[in-house]
Motif scaffolding. Structure first.
Motif, PDB file in Angstrom:
ATOM      1  N   PHE A  50       2.713   3.266  -4.957  1.00 23.10           N
ATOM      2  CA  PHE A  50       1.444   3.497  -4.227  1.00 23.10           C
ATOM      3  C   PHE A  50       0.301   4.079  -5.233  1.00 23.10           C
ATOM      4  N   THR A  51       0.791   4.776  -6.064  1.00 25.18           N
ATOM      5  CA  THR A  51      -0.247   5.224  -6.787  1.00 25.18           C
ATOM      6  C   THR A  51      -0.939   4.116  -7.781  1.00 25.18           C
ATOM      7  N   LEU A  52       0.072   3.408  -8.382  1.00 21.24           N
ATOM      8  CA  LEU A  52      -0.750   2.212  -9.099  1.00 21.24           C
ATOM      9  C   LEU A  52      -1.399   1.061  -8.226  1.00 21.24           C
ATOM     10  N   LEU A  53      -1.187   0.980  -6.991  1.00 24.91           N
ATOM     11  CA  LEU A  53      -1.797   0.123  -6.324  1.00 24.91           C
ATOM     12  C   LEU A  53      -3.148   0.676  -5.720  1.00 24.91           C
ATOM     13  N   THR A  54      -3.041   1.892  -5.754  1.00 24.39           N
ATOM     14  CA  THR A  54      -4.562   2.742  -5.292  1.00 24.39           C
ATOM     15  C   THR A  54      -5.214   2.715  -6.556  1.00 24.39           C
ATOM     16  N   LEU A  55      -4.737   2.940  -7.849  1.00 22.96           N
ATOM     17  CA  LEU A  55      -5.480   3.035  -9.104  1.00 22.96           C
ATOM     18  C   LEU A  55      -6.130   1.769  -9.512  1.00 22.96           C
ATOM     19  N   THR A  57      -7.301  -0.253  -7.521  1.00 30.19           N
ATOM     20  CA  THR A  57      -7.997  -0.656  -6.180  1.00 30.19           C
ATOM     21  C   THR A  57      -7.202  -1.960  -5.488  1.00 30.19           C
ATOM     22  N   ILE A  58      -6.278  -2.276  -5.522  1.00 29.16           N
ATOM     23  CA  ILE A  58      -5.444  -3.315  -5.032  1.00 29.16           C
ATOM     24  C   ILE A  58      -5.322  -2.960  -3.480  1.00 29.16           C
ATOM     25  N   GLY A  59      -4.666  -1.864  -3.215  1.00 28.70           N
ATOM     26  CA  GLY A  59      -4.545  -1.345  -1.709  1.00 28.70           C
ATOM     27  C   GLY A  59      -4.069  -2.340  -0.781  1.00 28.70           C
ATOM     28  N   TYR A  60      -2.810  -2.798  -0.994  1.00 22.86           N
ATOM     29  CA  TYR A  60      -2.042  -3.621   0.097  1.00 22.86           C
ATOM     30  C   TYR A  60      -2.314  -3.004   1.479  1.00 22.86           C
ATOM     31  N   GLY A  61      -2.273  -1.701   1.630  1.00 22.66           N
ATOM     32  CA  GLY A  61      -2.204  -1.173   2.921  1.00 22.66           C
ATOM     33  C   GLY A  61      -0.968  -1.201   3.514  1.00 22.66           C
ATOM     34  N   ASP A  62       0.273  -1.667   2.944  1.00 25.63           N
ATOM     35  CA  ASP A  62       1.483  -1.569   3.504  1.00 25.63           C
ATOM     36  C   ASP A  62       2.017   0.016   3.767  1.00 25.63           C
ATOM     37  N   VAL A  63       1.707   0.645   2.928  1.00 25.89           N
ATOM     38  CA  VAL A  63       1.771   2.105   2.965  1.00 25.89           C
ATOM     39  C   VAL A  63       0.568   3.043   2.697  1.00 25.89           C
ATOM     40  N   TYR A  64       0.125   4.101   3.258  1.00 30.85           N
ATOM     41  CA  TYR A  64      -0.838   4.649   3.092  1.00 30.85           C
ATOM     42  C   TYR A  64      -0.664   6.296   3.626  1.00 30.85           C
ATOM     43  N   PRO A  65      -1.148   7.050   3.081  1.00 33.35           N
ATOM     44  CA  PRO A  65      -1.078   8.480   3.313  1.00 33.35           C
ATOM     45  C   PRO A  65      -1.522   8.991   4.954  1.00 33.35           C
ATOM     46  N   ILE A  66      -0.846   9.760   5.645  1.00 35.64           N
ATOM     47  CA  ILE A  66      -1.371  10.152   6.784  1.00 35.64           C
ATOM     48  C   ILE A  66      -1.376  11.520   7.044  1.00 35.64           C
ATOM     49  N   THR A  67      -0.847  12.486   6.148  1.00 34.39           N
ATOM     50  CA  THR A  67      -1.231  13.942   6.385  1.00 34.39           C
ATOM     51  C   THR A  67      -2.614  14.040   5.852  1.00 34.39           C
ATOM     52  N   ALA A  68      -3.302  15.253   6.103  1.00 35.47           N
ATOM     53  CA  ALA A  68      -4.430  15.773   5.568  1.00 35.47           C
ATOM     54  C   ALA A  68      -4.404  15.712   3.998  1.00 35.47           C
ATOM     55  N   GLY A  69      -3.432  16.633   3.633  1.00 30.41           N
ATOM     56  CA  GLY A  69      -3.126  16.896   2.161  1.00 30.41           C
ATOM     57  C   GLY A  69      -3.086  15.493   1.367  1.00 30.41           C
ATOM     58  N   GLY A  70      -2.405  14.649   1.903  1.00 28.60           N
ATOM     59  CA  GLY A  70      -2.053  13.386   1.099  1.00 28.60           C
ATOM     60  C   GLY A  70      -3.554  12.655   1.187  1.00 28.60           C
ATOM     61  N   LYS A  71      -4.100  12.550   2.333  1.00 30.42           N
ATOM     62  CA  LYS A  71      -5.453  12.067   2.076  1.00 30.42           C
ATOM     63  C   LYS A  71      -6.444  12.509   1.072  1.00 30.42           C
TER      64      LYS A  71
END
Lengths: 117, 244
Positions: A50-55, A57-71
């Protein structure tokens, strides 16, 4: 030769730094999200993916954070990581490309000088 | 005294630090595997992980004691950057209480010891110098970007709050969307559905992505400049030597 070795060294230092940061960021996301989404962030390797997909900027969106801290952490990692990380990579590569071009110009100049002489 | 010096040569040598780097990486791998097993109700290998954890703690503690022992100025080492990192790395494991176990990730900060190797010092120095050179511009850009994130969040909140109150109901929720959009990550967990919101998103994406891409250009030029300047100073030194 010296310059080539230096670029490789710089890239190596960059890769080591980046992988450490990816690992630490993944640990952080894992910490925040493992209880809310154990199937997506329970395993550290999944969090690293997930971190790599974020870094990148690919961001498939199959998983994403839902908690406030995670966001919050993802926003911070996404902004600082993708911008600074990609900036460094672009900077190193483009810097070395400029250098190679300069060396080539100097080489052709000296060759022309030798022919004239 | 003689024995101390021999010990110092071993501890500062390549084999010893290579071994320590290997141990740090191994503890990272164990940490990753253990995170998977935490999902299980009953883990038959639970004791194995505890044994490994204690083993890592003992090995790192021995290494830390050795490093303090060989140092002539012990206090200086303990309070130096790498000394503090080494200390932070062992402390969390001492409390095997569940709450503190998370802090074991601090152990991997020690991998930064790699940068102590001479071949990396120059490269890291130059990256740092380039960053320092453009810190004013970077700071201005960070402030600008934060303002942009905030303004985009306010705009999308205005357009979408009625259609999707659960995703854009507050400015804070909208800021999550604006960060994900402006960095071009785009998870797709929240997106605009009203025509106004979509038009606004298109504008924000076109302008904002350009703004956020500036740092890479800045850094690239700063790094090239740092290199050119160093080459100039090296040339100057060479000429001085030839004249002298």
């Amino acid at each position: 030769m010296k310059n080539k070795a230096e670029i490789i060294k710089k890239l190596l230092a960059f890769i080591v730094l980046l992988s450490v940061l990816v690992f630490l960021a993944a640990c952080g996301i894992h910490f925040f999200e493992k209880e809310a989404q154990p199937e997506a962030f329970g395993f550290l390797l999944d969090a690293m993916r997930f971190t790599l997909l974020t870094l990148t900027t690919i961001g498939y969106g199959d998983v994403y954070p839902i908690t406030a801290g995670g966001k919050l952490l993802t926003a911070f990692v996404g902004v600082s990581g993708s911008l600074i990380g990609i900036a460094f990579f672009v900077a190193i590569v483009s810097g070395s490309l400029t250098l190679i071009k300069k060396i080539r110009i100097i080489l052709t100049k000296t060759q022309m000088g030798q022919r004239r002489g | 005294m003689d024995r101390k010096e021999r010990l110092r040569a071993i501890v500062n040598g390549g084999i010893f630090s290579g071994l320590i780097q290997f141990l740090i990486l191994a503890s990272a791998v164990v940490f990753v595997i253990e995170s998977d097993r935490q999902q299980l109700e009953v883990d038959p290998y639970a004791t194995h992980f505890i044994v490994l954890d204690v083993a890592f703690l003992v090995l790192f503690s021995i290494e830390y004691t050795l490093r303090v022992y060989i140092e002539p100025k012990k206090l200086d080492f303990v309070f130096s950057f790498y000394g503090l990192i080494d200390l932070i790395a062992i402390l969390p494991s001492l409390f095997l209480v569940p709450g503190f176990r998370v802090l074991r990730i601090l152990r991997f900060l020690r991998i930064f010891r790699v940068f102590k190797a001479t071949r990396f010092i120059l490269a890291v120095d130059r990256l740092g110098a380039a960053l320092r050179e453009i810190q004013q511009e970077l700071l201005a850009l960070v402030i600008l970007s934060l303002m942009f994130v905030y303004l985009a969040a306010c705009g999308i909140h205005f357009f979408e709050r009625e259609a999707q109150p659960e995703a854009f109901g507050s400015i804070l929720d909208s800021m999550w969307w604006s960060v994900v959009t402006l960095t071009t990550i785009g998870y797709g967990d929240v997106y605009p559905t009203t025509p106004g919101g979509r038009l606004f998103t298109a504008l924000v994406a076109l302008v904002g992505v350009g703004l956020i891409a500036i740092p890479s250009g800045l850094l690239a030029s700063a790094l090239t400049e740092a290199r050119v300047e160093r080459e100039k100073s090296e040339e100057g030194e060479r000429e001085n030597e030839e004249q002298g």
